[in-house]
Design a protein around this motif. Sequence first.
Motif, mmCIF file in Angstrom:
data_model
loop_
_atom_site.group_PDB
_atom_site.id
_atom_site.type_symbol
_atom_site.label_atom_id
_atom_site.label_comp_id
_atom_site.label_asym_id
_atom_site.label_seq_id
_atom_site.Cartn_x
_atom_site.Cartn_y
_atom_site.Cartn_z
ATOM 1 N N ASP A 35 16.057 37.126 -31.242
ATOM 2 C CA ASP A 35 15.166 36.501 -32.207
ATOM 3 C C ASP A 35 15.737 35.162 -32.707
ATOM 4 O O ASP A 35 15.035 34.144 -32.773
ATOM 5 C CB ASP A 35 14.972 37.487 -33.377
ATOM 6 C CG ASP A 35 14.131 36.897 -34.482
ATOM 7 O OD1 ASP A 35 13.004 36.467 -34.167
ATOM 8 O OD2 ASP A 35 14.601 36.840 -35.635
ATOM 9 N N ASN A 59 15.509 32.532 -29.995
ATOM 10 C CA ASN A 59 14.122 32.062 -29.882
ATOM 11 C C ASN A 59 13.782 31.075 -30.988
ATOM 12 O O ASN A 59 13.149 30.045 -30.741
ATOM 13 C CB ASN A 59 13.170 33.258 -29.959
ATOM 14 C CG ASN A 59 12.419 33.412 -28.657
ATOM 15 O OD1 ASN A 59 12.237 32.430 -27.924
ATOM 16 N ND2 ASN A 59 11.989 34.616 -28.349
ATOM 17 N N LYS A 60 14.224 31.394 -32.194
ATOM 18 C CA LYS A 60 13.933 30.510 -33.341
ATOM 19 C C LYS A 60 14.579 29.149 -33.134
ATOM 20 O O LYS A 60 13.969 28.112 -33.406
ATOM 21 C CB LYS A 60 14.436 31.137 -34.638
ATOM 22 C CG LYS A 60 13.547 32.283 -35.098
ATOM 23 C CD LYS A 60 13.769 32.633 -36.559
ATOM 24 C CE LYS A 60 12.692 33.606 -37.032
ATOM 25 N NZ LYS A 60 13.233 34.902 -37.428
ATOM 26 N N GLU A 115 13.216 39.800 -24.896
ATOM 27 C CA GLU A 115 12.742 40.237 -26.217
ATOM 28 C C GLU A 115 11.496 41.111 -26.066
ATOM 29 O O GLU A 115 11.370 42.160 -26.702
ATOM 30 C CB GLU A 115 12.459 39.017 -27.095
ATOM 31 C CG GLU A 115 12.483 39.353 -28.571
ATOM 32 C CD GLU A 115 12.378 38.132 -29.475
ATOM 33 O OE1 GLU A 115 11.954 37.051 -28.992
ATOM 34 O OE2 GLU A 115 12.708 38.255 -30.663
#
Length: 517
Positions: free
Chosen positions: A461, A464-465, A494
């Motif tokens: 996560d 990805n951010k 993910e």
Amino acid sequence: MFLSIKGIVKNNSQNLYRFNRVHSVLFRKNSSLVDDFSPSQSNFNVHSHNFNILKDPIEHDTTLPSFMVGYENGFLPRQDPLAKLPYRFYALENLLQNMPIHLPDGREGLLANGQLGDAVKRDLPQFDVSDITDQRLLSGSVIYLYRIALFGDYTFLASSYLLEPCDIMYREKKDYGLGREILPKNIAIPLNIVANKLNAFPFMEYARSHSLYNYQRIDPTKPIVYPNLKLVRAFAGTAPERGFILVHVSMVARSGNLIKCTMETLEAAQEKVNKTFKFNNALKNLIDTMNSINQEMETMWERSNSEDYLKFRTFIMGSKNQPMFPNGVIYEGVSEKPLFYRGESGATDSMIPCMDNLLQITSKLPNNPLTEVLKDFRKYRPANHKEFLDFVQRRAEEVNVRGFAIQVSLYLANMDQIRAFRHRHWNFTKEYVIKNSKHPVATGGSPIVTWLPNQLGTILDQMNKIGQTIDYNKLTPENKIIIDEIINKVDAQERVLKREVKFLKEQFGSSQDRVVI
Ligand code: HEM
């Protein structure tokens, strides 16, 4: 006492952890061998800008704890483990040598047919270990080696004794049943004494017993690499058990560089001005180091057969959040109240937490009971490792490593090494454990299908951010390719992880909502 996913109820009273800062005088000697030593500054000065990392493992000094973070020894002990107890403990040594299911000469050992319990009662005297600070017991001063070897050996015996009935039942019925509820005083009392001396829980531990204090070099003049290693103690006595333990050791043998790069990254970020080159260089070296550790991890597949894993895993289970010990364990002569401890687990290794802390991932973990379990695992480490990890976490936040990482591809490539570790590790867990067992909790007492994805999901996560914030127009073509590749992989993993966890949670049911702190 347990936690539901919805509500946290802490029960720290289960833990007898005593985090005494008894080592504050450790650096009286050998001051030239540690970084930035000053007599008034203990290794554990929580406000310090630096941490005393050993430049040299000072192997000849046997008065210091074995586990001290060093540039050479990394997170391994400073000296190779003591392979044999002195003659005074012959009965204990003898029991341990005859204990494994398969003995080196081909015979069956005591654990093969459930004979250990009787042998402990019959053959093991209650040794008095309270005097083991007496240096005359061995030639020279080997206080710490001696203590830690006894700790390792008593924890091996305690786990074998408590879990012997579970192993036999599992072999017959694929069900663990119940473990022994009482640890007899000839194990409990001396174990508790040596554990107190080491500030450890009186239970099998990853670093000071099962894994990192359980190897011998075949050729003492050669380095700590897998082909040059053999085990000291075993439960099953099989090649896959040996491979499982020694792959951990051969990975951690590479951690000296990880520590060096960590310190260089923190220093460069602290100095800021004109230190971009130094900072980037440290991050580049960190990628190479983590990559070599990850490559070593990959050898697990061939060195320890996944089908044999459950044949020795029973013995590394804990007494906390384990159905085999619903009422904990009474330590005869030590505590009238039952005690609960997490089992041996790589979750108390220090390499990944070091990376998490340096890259400021730890503070991004979700605020949930699963993350509380991660924090609870921290208590099961040698004090010096814990202090170092705390130091890295605090300093990385103070100097803002993430903010200083202007070259985002380097930061991301380092995160990718954490991802690679956790992704491979999740694959191990599916293949070695989940595929062959419906037991709801791992050896350390974490829920088997949700805990590891809590951390793997966080790193995916976060990556990805970061990917979403990158201005691709400003990247060099080379960096664009690197980042594209990483982000595409992250995206796919993910999605797959979410699907897998949903599916597995349905299979495992409400057991996965039970989280004990
Ligand atoms: C067959 C190989 C392996 C299996 C089946 C396995 C299994 C597990 C499981 C089930 C956990 C969950 C915690 C618990 O015990 O309750 C765990 C945690 C962990 N293990 Fe392993 N492990 C393996 C190899 C390794 C190796 C070689 C390392 C290297 C040091 C390692 C390091 C870790 C770490 C760092 C964690 C915490 C994970 C995190 O922070 O996300 N494991 N392991």
